[in-house]
Write a protein that holds these residues in place. Structure first.
Motif, PDB file in Angstrom:
ATOM      1  N   GLU A   1      -6.874  36.173   4.015  1.00  0.00           N
ATOM      2  CA  GLU A   1      -6.351  36.862   2.835  1.00  0.00           C
ATOM      3  C   GLU A   1      -4.875  37.212   3.017  1.00  0.00           C
ATOM      4  O   GLU A   1      -4.074  37.086   2.082  1.00  0.00           O
ATOM      5  CB  GLU A   1      -7.171  38.119   2.567  1.00  0.00           C
TER       6      GLU A   1
ATOM      7  N   TRP B   1      -2.855  34.164   2.532  1.00  0.00           N
ATOM      8  CA  TRP B   1      -2.758  33.837   1.104  1.00  0.00           C
ATOM      9  C   TRP B   1      -1.693  34.693   0.424  1.00  0.00           C
ATOM     10  O   TRP B   1      -0.935  34.211  -0.433  1.00  0.00           O
ATOM     11  CB  TRP B   1      -4.114  34.016   0.438  1.00  0.00           C
TER      12      TRP B   1
ATOM     13  N   ARG C   1       1.508  33.027  -1.329  1.00  0.00           N
ATOM     14  CA  ARG C   1       1.803  33.235  -2.753  1.00  0.00           C
ATOM     15  C   ARG C   1       3.181  33.842  -2.930  1.00  0.00           C
ATOM     16  O   ARG C   1       3.948  33.431  -3.819  1.00  0.00           O
ATOM     17  CB  ARG C   1       0.733  34.147  -3.358  1.00  0.00           C
TER      18      ARG C   1
ATOM     19  N   SER D   1      -1.061  35.012  10.463  1.00  0.00           N
ATOM     20  CA  SER D   1      -1.183  34.894   9.011  1.00  0.00           C
ATOM     21  C   SER D   1       0.171  34.678   8.351  1.00  0.00           C
ATOM     22  O   SER D   1       0.294  33.939   7.372  1.00  0.00           O
ATOM     23  CB  SER D   1      -1.851  36.154   8.441  1.00  0.00           C
TER      24      SER D   1
ATOM     25  N   GLY E   1       0.778  31.375   6.309  1.00  0.00           N
ATOM     26  CA  GLY E   1       1.112  31.533   4.899  1.00  0.00           C
ATOM     27  C   GLY E   1       2.423  30.843   4.549  1.00  0.00           C
ATOM     28  O   GLY E   1       2.548  30.187   3.506  1.00  0.00           O
TER      29      GLY E   1
END
Length: 430
Positions: free
Chosen positions: A19, A22, A26, A233, A237
């Protein structure tokens, strides 16, 4: 502190690694996609392509005009007329085997015309000059041109002297769609073209990862993100965000290229003298080959991007990033040469090395998709490449924590608590 950083800090305890990746993906995707720099990045490669297309068109026109070979005729008027008439009768059957004849006007005005001196003075635009008579023609020119046109000149002279037109028999031909040798040759061409396109796109687009990381290291945004969420992450990402941006760029360039092709297809085919409507098909079929091309481009981009992120983690300044990235770029070029060299050596030990080495594996496997119909090997290769993407991301994040954050996990947790405390103090009192 930016709203994105505040949101990441507040939400980090509730986010898993996927998460959090992500969220970063984004954020970076939207930030890059709607920036002015990305617009100029899209437009930039179009100018060299436009200039190259114009230069190729002009060069092709010049080459076609220069390719018209003229042979001068310096004979008596009757012999000259008979020779040209014979040439016109033979041309439909022999085509390019007979030269284009032009009467040498200087010979008609000069009874003592010397063809050898005329050619040595480099006057006119003749590959050779035919003198003498029909019964004893003489070809004057360089050794190569004389050897090339001696036979056709004798044939035209024989046709000119014949009482009835010389009949050249027409042979019957039987054609086949393809042979094993031609099919393999065509597939090798497809493999080479696919490798080249993928390499150019990877090298052109992977630099965005490095510039994005260098920019955020300069303004300390990366430290805020690293203090808020796991560094793995953040790196993952950023990688997938830049991959998404790359696909947007490829889609834009592909759409413009398709539009240009739709408008100027006939002109392009005429210039290149190649039938683009019948491209040599890969062994796995075009639909599967395009799908594998997308997957292998993604793997090549992620592998090189992860390597660039690792370099960015080790560098302290933008100059160091640029200096350290040069050896990696050169290494990737050598890797591409290795994969290209193994196209003609399927099943060899060298090809196995190219497939096993992660940076060359996407290129070698894409070539194998063009040459062999087996599909199961691609599943294993893609899984192997993804494992190396994860390992490179892990290694890059560990280097970043030790190089930038200075104190590993404990220091990261301490800085994360410090940033949250400062953020809570900055919130307005109700």
């Amino acid at each position: 502190m930016s709203a994105e950083g505040q949101a990441a800090i507040n939400a980090s305890p509730r986010l898993s690694k996927l998460e959090a990746a992500w969220v970063i993906a984004r954020r970076d995707f939207v930030a890059v996609l709607f920036s002015r720099a990305f617009l100029f990045f899209l437009i930039g490669p179009l100018f060299p392509v436009l200039v190259g297309g114009l230069a190729g068109s002009i060069g092709g026109q010049v080459s076609r005009q220069a390719a018209v070979i003229e042979v001068g005729v310096a004979m008596a008027a009757d012999d000259s007329a008979a020779l040209m008439a014979a040439r016109n009768r033979l041309a439909p059957q022999l085509g390019g085997a007979v030269p284009v004849l032009r009467e040498v006007t200087e010979a008609a005005d000069d009874p003592a015309f010397d063809a050898r001196a005329f050619m040595e003075e480099r006057r006119g635009n003749y590959a050779a000059i035919i003198t003498g008579t029909l019964s004893a023609p003489e070809v004057v020119g360089t050794e190569g041109q004389v050897r090339r046109w001696k036979g056709p000149v004798e044939l035209m002279a024989a046709e000119a002297m014949a009482a009835s037109p010389l009949t050249v028999p027409s042979s019957q031909t039987t054609t086949v769609t393809s042979s094993a040798a031609s099919e393999r040759t065509n597939r090798i061409r497809t493999a080479q073209a696919a490798q080249m396109v993928m390499f150019l796109l990877t090298m052109l687009l992977a630099g965005m990862v490095l510039s994005n990381l260098a920019e955020e290291k300069g303004n300390k945004v990366i430290e805020i993100l690293a203090a808020a969420i796991p560094m793995d992450s953040v790196f993952m990402g950023k990688l997938f965000a830049m991959l998404g941006v790359s696909f947007v760029g490829i889609a834009v360039w592909g759409t413009l290229g398709w539009g240009f092709w739709a408008i100027a297809e006939d002109a392009i085919v005429t210039v290149t003298q190649t039938n683009f409507r019948e491209l040599p098909g890969p062994a796995v079929g075009w639909s599967m080959f395009l799908l594998l091309g997308v997957l292998y481009f993604s793997m090549a981009y992620l592998l090189l991007g992860a390597l660039f992120l690792t370099i960015g983690a080790m560098a302290s300044t933008v100059r160091e990033v640029q200096t350290m990235s040069m050896p990696v770029t050169m290494m990737q070029l050598m890797v591409f040469f290795l994969a290209a060299y193994t196209i003609t050596q399927p099943g060899s030990a060298l090809e196995m090395v190219a497939i096993a080495f992660p940076l060359s594996s996407p290129f070698a496997m894409l070539a194998r998709a063009a040459l062999e119909e087996t599909l199961w090997t691609h599943i294993g290769a893609l899984a192997w490449q993804m494992v190396w993407v994860v390992l490179l991301v892990k290694g890059g994040s560990m280097l970043f924590r030790k190089k930038v954050m200075k104190s590993g996990n404990a220091g990261t947790k301490k800085k994360r608590w410090s940033f949250r405390r400062k953020a809570s103090q900055m919130e307005p009192a109700e």
